[in-house]
Motif scaffolding. Structure first.
Motif, PDB file in Angstrom:
ATOM      1  N   VAL A 137       0.812  -1.218   0.000  1.00 46.99           N
ATOM      2  CA  VAL A 137       0.000   0.000   0.000  1.00 46.99           C
ATOM      3  C   VAL A 137       0.845   1.266   0.000  1.00 46.99           C
ATOM      4  N   GLY A 138       2.159   1.112  -0.150  1.00 47.27           N
ATOM      5  CA  GLY A 138       3.063   2.246   0.012  1.00 47.27           C
ATOM      6  C   GLY A 138       2.703   3.477  -0.794  1.00 47.27           C
ATOM      7  N   ARG A 139       2.369   3.329  -2.074  1.00 51.84           N
ATOM      8  CA  ARG A 139       2.144   4.499  -2.931  1.00 51.84           C
ATOM      9  C   ARG A 139       0.685   4.729  -3.253  1.00 51.84           C
ATOM     10  N   LEU A 140      -0.195   3.996  -2.647  1.00 50.97           N
ATOM     11  CA  LEU A 140      -1.612   4.153  -2.934  1.00 50.97           C
ATOM     12  C   LEU A 140      -2.178   5.372  -2.197  1.00 50.97           C
ATOM     13  N   PRO A 141      -3.194   6.027  -2.757  1.00 54.23           N
ATOM     14  CA  PRO A 141      -3.791   7.225  -2.131  1.00 54.23           C
ATOM     15  C   PRO A 141      -4.722   6.859  -0.982  1.00 54.23           C
ATOM     16  N   LEU A 142      -4.114   6.536   0.155  1.00 58.69           N
ATOM     17  CA  LEU A 142      -4.866   5.966   1.272  1.00 58.69           C
ATOM     18  C   LEU A 142      -5.177   6.950   2.392  1.00 58.69           C
ATOM     19  N   ASP A 143      -4.826   8.221   2.231  1.00 51.24           N
ATOM     20  CA  ASP A 143      -4.969   9.152   3.355  1.00 51.24           C
ATOM     21  C   ASP A 143      -6.396   9.219   3.870  1.00 51.24           C
ATOM     22  N   ARG A 144      -7.377   9.299   2.987  1.00 53.21           N
ATOM     23  CA  ARG A 144      -8.761   9.432   3.439  1.00 53.21           C
ATOM     24  C   ARG A 144      -9.276   8.129   4.045  1.00 53.21           C
ATOM     25  N   VAL A 145      -8.806   7.010   3.515  1.00 53.89           N
ATOM     26  CA  VAL A 145      -9.183   5.721   4.098  1.00 53.89           C
ATOM     27  C   VAL A 145      -8.574   5.584   5.482  1.00 53.89           C
ATOM     28  N   ARG A 146      -7.328   6.020   5.646  1.00 57.38           N
ATOM     29  CA  ARG A 146      -6.707   6.005   6.978  1.00 57.38           C
ATOM     30  C   ARG A 146      -7.523   6.835   7.955  1.00 57.38           C
ATOM     31  N   ASP A 147      -7.960   8.011   7.508  1.00 56.09           N
ATOM     32  CA  ASP A 147      -8.775   8.859   8.383  1.00 56.09           C
ATOM     33  C   ASP A 147     -10.100   8.172   8.724  1.00 56.09           C
ATOM     34  N   HIS A 148     -10.710   7.538   7.731  1.00 59.28           N
ATOM     35  CA  HIS A 148     -12.004   6.880   7.924  1.00 59.28           C
ATOM     36  C   HIS A 148     -11.907   5.796   8.995  1.00 59.28           C
ATOM     37  N   TYR A 149     -10.814   5.041   8.970  1.00 56.09           N
ATOM     38  CA  TYR A 149     -10.618   3.954   9.924  1.00 56.09           C
ATOM     39  C   TYR A 149      -9.677   4.350  11.068  1.00 56.09           C
ATOM     40  N   GLY A 150      -9.575   5.648  11.338  1.00 58.71           N
ATOM     41  CA  GLY A 150      -8.604   6.118  12.326  1.00 58.71           C
ATOM     42  C   GLY A 150      -8.820   5.544  13.712  1.00 58.71           C
ATOM     43  N   GLU A 151     -10.062   5.507  14.179  1.00 59.50           N
ATOM     44  CA  GLU A 151     -10.333   4.958  15.509  1.00 59.50           C
ATOM     45  C   GLU A 151     -10.053   3.462  15.549  1.00 59.50           C
ATOM     46  N   ASP A 152     -10.415   2.760  14.479  1.00 57.65           N
ATOM     47  CA  ASP A 152     -10.109   1.333  14.405  1.00 57.65           C
ATOM     48  C   ASP A 152      -8.605   1.100  14.522  1.00 57.65           C
TER      49      ASP A 152
END
Length: 267
Positions: free
Chosen positions: A226-241
């Protein structure tokens, strides 16, 4: 083992199993959920052979099956003669409402997973394996232009809020929080452990239930780069998890109350 002192924001949707899909669902949501709970209780009273208590009661333990969290492997470990389909992916709040007396007396437990790995595994499942007609149609027709997880992420990022994308409300994409919390965001399971290192959790389960066998991982998915994938918003979405998973992964086993922690230390 550690005591988890962690708070979540309130889930935006009912726990899995408590959703109401009916023309009358526009009526007050709380009223419709209570009606569904009453119907579920009656169904299990009339057909105890269909009740989850059929598998929970012998061990006095309730297994909250989170999808893509080694739940099929854990079913094989705990209930080798029961098909995985017998226990749907219902949230702890479903069991708390439908079986309130048993819920307070049984060990309620769940497994957790690195949220990004779980997200990638869920995408692979929906893209390649889901047999649910509505999901299959959406992936094969409405989203046929999505070929890779990178395509999927760029499509998701076009939404103002990820929750606005219908697929993010599908069971495998729902936050792990939704499975282990009540409607106020309070954790209501007693024990959690990470699937990346299950042995300490399985040891406690084995001592509590008397189950002594090796676990076999089924449907294990390969790790996604997942190194170069645009995951910032997904990270935020699952931040509490992610914050909770980090705590549980570090401690190997997490308990949600001092009473539960003390009880299992005496096993």
């Amino acid at each position: 083992m550690t005591l988890l002192e962690f708070s979540f924001s309130a889930p935006e949707a009912p726990a899995p199993g408590l959703e109401v899909h009916h023309p009358l669902a526009r009526r007050p949501a709380g009223l419709m959920r209570e009606a569904k709970v009453a119907v579920q209780r009656l169904k299990y009273q009339l057909r105890p052979d269909m009740s989850p208590l059929k598998v929970f009661s012998p061990h006095r333990a309730m297994f909250v099956r989170l999808p893509k969290n080694a739940s099929t492997s854990l079913m094989d470990f705990l209930y080798p003669d029961v098909p995985a389909s017998f226990l749907p992916h219902f949230g702890a709040d479903y069991y708390r409402r439908v079986f309130p007396n048993h819920f307070t007396q049984y060990l309620v437990f769940a497994s957790l997973r690195n949220p990004l790995e779980r997200f990638a595994s869920a995408f692979s499942y929906y893209k390649n394996f889901s047999t649910v007609p509505e999901e299959r149609k959406m992936m094969d027709e409405d989203l046929s232009f999505i070929k890779t997880m990178e395509d999927f992420l760029y499509w998701l990022n076009d939404h103002e809020r990820l929750e606005n994308a219908e697929v993010m409300n599908w069971l495998h994409f729902r936050r792990q929080r939704d499975y282990i919390c009540d409607t106020s965001g309070n954790m209501i399971v007693d024990m959690m452990f990470p699937i990346e290192d299950m042995q300490p959790g399985l040891k406690v389960l084995g001592r509590f239930t008397g189950v002594e066998r090796r676990i076999t991982r089924r449907h294990a998915s390969a790790k996604t780069k997942v190194g170069r994938l645009p995951l910032d918003r997904v990270r935020d979405h699952y931040g509490e998890d992610t914050a909770l998973w980090n705590l549980v992964h570090t401690s190997k086993i997490g308990f949600t109350s001092r009473q539960a922690l003390r009880a299992w230390e005496w096993i």
